[in-house]
Motif scaffolding. Structure first.
Motif, PDB file in Angstrom:
ATOM      1  N   TYR A   1      47.201  30.958  44.115  1.00  0.00           N
ATOM      2  CA  TYR A   1      47.074  32.444  44.036  1.00  0.00           C
ATOM      3  C   TYR A   1      48.570  32.979  43.736  1.00  0.00           C
ATOM      4  CZ  TYR A   1      46.768  37.115  46.189  1.00  0.00           C
ATOM      5  OH  TYR A   1      46.934  38.482  46.269  1.00  0.00           O
ATOM      6  N   GLN A   2      49.328  32.809  44.379  1.00  0.00           N
ATOM      7  CA  GLN A   2      50.913  33.308  44.086  1.00  0.00           C
ATOM      8  C   GLN A   2      51.188  33.083  42.749  1.00  0.00           C
ATOM      9  OE1 GLN A   2      53.299  31.414  47.059  1.00  0.00           O
ATOM     10  NE2 GLN A   2      52.750  32.772  48.609  1.00  0.00           N
ATOM     11  N   LEU A   3      50.826  31.911  42.091  1.00  0.00           N
ATOM     12  CA  LEU A   3      51.234  31.719  40.760  1.00  0.00           C
ATOM     13  C   LEU A   3      50.609  32.543  39.736  1.00  0.00           C
ATOM     14  CD1 LEU A   3      51.371  27.710  40.434  1.00  0.00           C
ATOM     15  CD2 LEU A   3      53.199  29.346  40.463  1.00  0.00           C
ATOM     16  N   LEU A   4      49.469  33.061  40.113  1.00  0.00           N
ATOM     17  CA  LEU A   4      48.722  33.946  39.050  1.00  0.00           C
ATOM     18  C   LEU A   4      49.427  35.236  38.716  1.00  0.00           C
ATOM     19  CD1 LEU A   4      44.910  34.233  40.474  1.00  0.00           C
ATOM     20  CD2 LEU A   4      46.019  32.687  38.710  1.00  0.00           C
TER      21      LEU A   4
ATOM     22  N   ASP B   1      48.359  41.605  37.990  1.00  0.00           N
ATOM     23  CA  ASP B   1      49.401  42.415  38.376  1.00  0.00           C
ATOM     24  C   ASP B   1      49.642  42.459  40.040  1.00  0.00           C
ATOM     25  OD1 ASP B   1      51.243  44.471  38.279  1.00  0.00           O
ATOM     26  OD2 ASP B   1      49.741  46.068  37.825  1.00  0.00           O
ATOM     27  N   LEU B   2      50.469  41.141  40.380  1.00  0.00           N
ATOM     28  CA  LEU B   2      51.110  41.379  41.598  1.00  0.00           C
ATOM     29  C   LEU B   2      52.198  40.487  41.781  1.00  0.00           C
ATOM     30  CD1 LEU B   2      50.291  38.059  42.656  1.00  0.00           C
ATOM     31  CD2 LEU B   2      48.128  38.926  42.482  1.00  0.00           C
TER      32      LEU B   2
ATOM     33  N   ARG C   1      55.004  37.451  50.782  1.00  0.00           N
ATOM     34  CA  ARG C   1      54.110  38.381  51.065  1.00  0.00           C
ATOM     35  C   ARG C   1      53.884  38.883  49.423  1.00  0.00           C
ATOM     36  NH1 ARG C   1      56.297  36.557  56.043  1.00  0.00           N
ATOM     37  NH2 ARG C   1      56.027  38.102  57.569  1.00  0.00           N
ATOM     38  N   THR C   2      52.396  39.069  49.411  1.00  0.00           N
ATOM     39  CA  THR C   2      52.035  39.580  48.026  1.00  0.00           C
ATOM     40  C   THR C   2      51.600  41.050  48.013  1.00  0.00           C
ATOM     41  OG1 THR C   2      51.019  37.295  47.690  1.00  0.00           O
ATOM     42  CG2 THR C   2      50.171  38.959  46.106  1.00  0.00           C
TER      43      THR C   2
ATOM     44  N   GLY D   1      46.033  38.860  55.602  1.00  0.00           N
ATOM     45  CA  GLY D   1      46.013  38.820  54.050  1.00  0.00           C
ATOM     46  C   GLY D   1      47.320  39.114  53.165  1.00  0.00           C
ATOM     47  N   ASN D   2      47.213  39.623  52.071  1.00  0.00           N
ATOM     48  CA  ASN D   2      48.191  39.708  51.223  1.00  0.00           C
ATOM     49  C   ASN D   2      49.696  39.843  51.741  1.00  0.00           C
ATOM     50  OD1 ASN D   2      46.476  39.172  49.002  1.00  0.00           O
ATOM     51  ND2 ASN D   2      46.528  41.229  48.422  1.00  0.00           N
TER      52      ASN D   2
END
Lengths: 245, 462
Positions: free
Chosen positions: A97-100, A118-119, A155-156, A173-174
């Motif tokens: 997920y972080q890699l997206l 966009d994160l 932390r996203t 969560g994020n």
């Protein structure tokens, strides 16, 4: 009918028993007479966007994730971007997920991500965010809950243009602050509910199968119902664990 | 000051005695917890009183058994170490043993994450490093980071402490060498040299894919248990160090154990190990290596291993209502896979021709790891064709049941009952002559408590 699944970097990105998700999809297809094909795409290997209905990316340790990030940007970004635009189902979990996102911090390093969502993922003072988690999501068939476990140092934060997967009921969560969890764009899902989240949320597995097959068939297939009494009990068990904290 | 410290010791001992009298628990941690709260310096202070020094055993899998084997070897030559033998291996468990036992040398199994701190406190003469596998990621964090902490510890203690290190685990073997791949002083390696025991393929939960030194993928000639095996790095040449103590021929014999031929610097020895599986072969090699470093002669050390009884929850056998219950702790993928492989050897034997009867208890308390994801990394598929009936118990019983269903066991053979006591009764009622009980750590504690209440097992392990 056939569901064609590819796991990206399964040898590197499997830290929380990610293979449970693949096995869960496989069995639920087989029990319904849907053919299931599985591929793995590792370092240096190109990805054919048209050859897969569901793309899975799991979580890895820092070292593996660093190796994967560079390789994926150079060998698979284009194909992944095409697949997402074309409605392919992507499930990216935890490190995946972080890699997206645009970038994420690993120690003192800022590592470039795929830029498919966009994160940004950053490090902040404070402990890793670890524990049982429950979120509410809606994948177009009404609100429902996902229960699972999260364990992440990063932390996203979502940018203006990004839509979360859901909102946090229990857990972090994020980022533990804004009450948002994961990201969703078309049929691409990123989430911190890590490892075998599908076995705890059989509904989500079936929804992903539907969405993936609908893209090929032009309309959603009717999935034969299965006896999910054990699966429902497992979801309840994960839900109760999230309530306990 | 001695007087004040002495009073704290007396108080903590008294609380331990009271706790046992009141029957509230094993008392393996409470006195130590209290003592450390009153006197944080208790471990180095009491440890300094061990005039012959101490030994520390650490690993993801096999700590309790290996330490039990070393204790047996020491007892065989009349030595009586202070020893935390119930597997309570964080600081309070070590403190409790130091508080409640007398002796002139210490033998402590120590939790992987606690190792650097407790090693600094005890200044041990020998540290045994067995293996590192993925385990309780919610508590330990990443394996690589743990390995880095161990590396710092080893580098700092070379010269002051001897090390017995598993050559077959690249994550730990490399710690015994310096930057030029030269063996550091005081390091002894152990490993398996019998290629016939190799796994047919590498397992799913494979934890050492990349060279610790240069990051290139290791090349594996063979693997024995998880990522333990014969490996080399094609890029920087960091290959498996040749073991000093090696099992050169192994014959596995199901639950009954194995026969080994072992080569050591002190000569060759054959022994019949009464504990099953290759994982216990590794434990035995670690223990023999340690025993030799501790000046226990090879012959009595080997004979001591032959008379080993099971340690706490590691292949204990208890008769319950006319049936034999085998208790095998499962707590992480690598350890569980070895238990499953051992059960596979049993599946066609001892009246189990129509399949195995299992009781699997999956708890998610802190000591188990709150994250139960790991059951999807363990190869329950191995047992699927050989199970007659399985009762799933524990706080996360339904998730265990789903894992087994997707491993290929028909739902009709799977029963879910979260209560440890009721589930055990159900499993016993249905079982043939033998029931294989696979609990996670806190489920094991509950199981023992239950069996003790029924007068079938002793309650206290100190």
């Amino acid at each position: 009918m056939e569901l064609r699944v590819v796991a990206l970097y399964p040898e590197q990105m499997n830290i929380y028993a990610d293979r449970g998700n693949i096995l869960f999809l496989q069995r639920r297809c087989e029990w319904r007479g849907i053919q299931f094909s599985y591929d793995a795409s590792g370092p240096g290997e190109p990805l054919d966007a048209a050859a897969h209905d569901l793309i899975y990316l799991g979580g890895g340790q820092d070292r593996d994730q660093r190796i994967v990030a560079g390789d994926m940007v150079s060998t698979k970004r284009q194909a992944l971007a095409e697949a997402v635009s074309d409605g392919a189902v992507v499930l990216a979990v935890c490190g995946g997920y972080q890699l997206l996102g645009q970038s994420y911090e690993l120690g003192d390093e800022r590592i470039e991500g795929l830029g498919l969502a966009d994160l940004e993922t950053v490090r902040e003072p404070g402990p890793r965010l670890i524990g049982n988690v429950e979120i509410e999501i809606d994948l177009g068939d009404g609100p429902t809950r996902l229960a699972g476990f999260e364990n992440h140092g990063g932390r996203t934060y979502l940018g203006e243009g990004a839509r979360p997967l859901g909102r946090v009921i229990r857990g972090f969560g994020n980022n533990g602050k804004d009450g948002l969890e994961g990201v969703r764009r078309e049929n691409m899902i990123g989430t911190y509910l890590h490892g075998p989240l599908l076995p705890k949320n059989a509904w989500l597995a079936d929804r992903l199968i539907e969405l993936a097959l609908a893209r090929r068939l032009g309309s959603p297939p009717d999935l034969a119902p299965l006896d999910d009494s054990l699966e429902s009990a497992a979801h309840q068990s994960a839900h109760r664990a999230a309530l306990r904290g | 000051m001695r007087g004040a410290f002495g009073a704290k010791l007396a108080l903590a001992r008294g609380v331990g005695a009271l706790s046992r009298l009141s029957g509230r628990g094993g008392g393996t941690t409470l006195p130590g917890r209290l003592l450390l709260r009153m006197a944080p310096e208790a471990i180095p202070r009491l440890g300094a009183g061990l005039s012959a020094g101490s030994v520390i055993v650490s690993a993801t899998n096999g700590k309790t058994t290996t330490a039990g084997m070393i204790a047996a070897a020491m007892r065989a030559v009349g030595r009586r170490p202070v020893h935390n033998r119930a597997g309570s291996n964080m600081s309070w468990g070590v403190a409790t043993a130091l508080l409640e036992q007398r002796g002139d040398e210490g033998l402590f199994e120590v939790d992987e994450a606690w190792l650097p701190r407790i090693a600094a406190d005890l200044d041990p003469r020998l540290i045994v490093l067995g293996n590192l596998f993925r385990d309780q990621l919610d508590r330990y964090g990443e394996l690589e980071r743990l390995a880095d902490e161990w590396a710092t510890l080893v580098a700092a203690r070379i010269g002051a402490t001897e090390f017995a290190i598993c050559a077959d685990d690249p994550l730990v073997a490399d710690l015994g060498r310096d930057g030029d791949l030269a063996r550091r002083p005081g390091v002894t390696y152990f490993g398996i040299d019998d290629p016939g025991q190799a796994l047919p393929e590498l397992q799913h939960a494979f934890d050492a894919k990349h060279c610790r030194r240069c990051g290139a993928p290791y090349s594996y000639e063979r693997a024995f248990v998880g990522h333990l095996g014969h490996y080399s790095c094609p890029s920087c040449g960091a290959d498996r160090p040749p073991p000093d103590v090696a099992a050169t021929a192994i014959q596995l014999d199901g639950m009954r154990g194995s026969e080994l031929a072992v080569r050591t610097p002190a000569g060759e020895v054959e022994l019949r190990l009464p504990l099953p599986g290759l994982y216990n072969v590794y434990n035995a090699l670690a223990a023999l290596t340690a025993a030799l470093r501790l000046e226990v002669p090879l012959e009595p050390a080997a004979r001591a291993l032959e008379s080993m009884k099971a340690v706490f929850g590691r292949v204990e056998t208890i008769d319950v209502e006319g049936k034999t219950v085998f208790i095998l702790l499962i707590k992480n993928p690598a350890g569980a896979n070895e238990v499953l492989r051992t059960l596979l050897l049993e599946s066609g034997q001892g009246g189990a021709s129509d399949g195995l009867d299992l009781w699997i208890a999956l708890n998610d308390r802190i000591a188990d790891g709150r994250d139960v994801s790991w059951v999807w990394d363990a190869d329950f598929e191995l047992l699927a064709p050989h199970v007659r009936r399985v009762v799933c118990a524990g706080t996360r019983a339904p998730e265990m049941a789903v894992r087994l269903k997707y491993a290929g066991m028909p739902p009709s053979v799977i029963e879910v009952e979260e209560s440890i006591s009721r589930s055990l009764d159900r499993a016993l009622a249905d079982a043939g002559g033998r029931l294989f009980a696979l609990p996670t750590y806190t489920a094991l504690l509950e199981l023992r408590e239950l069996l003790a209440k029924r007068g079938l097992a002793s309650r206290y392990w100190t």
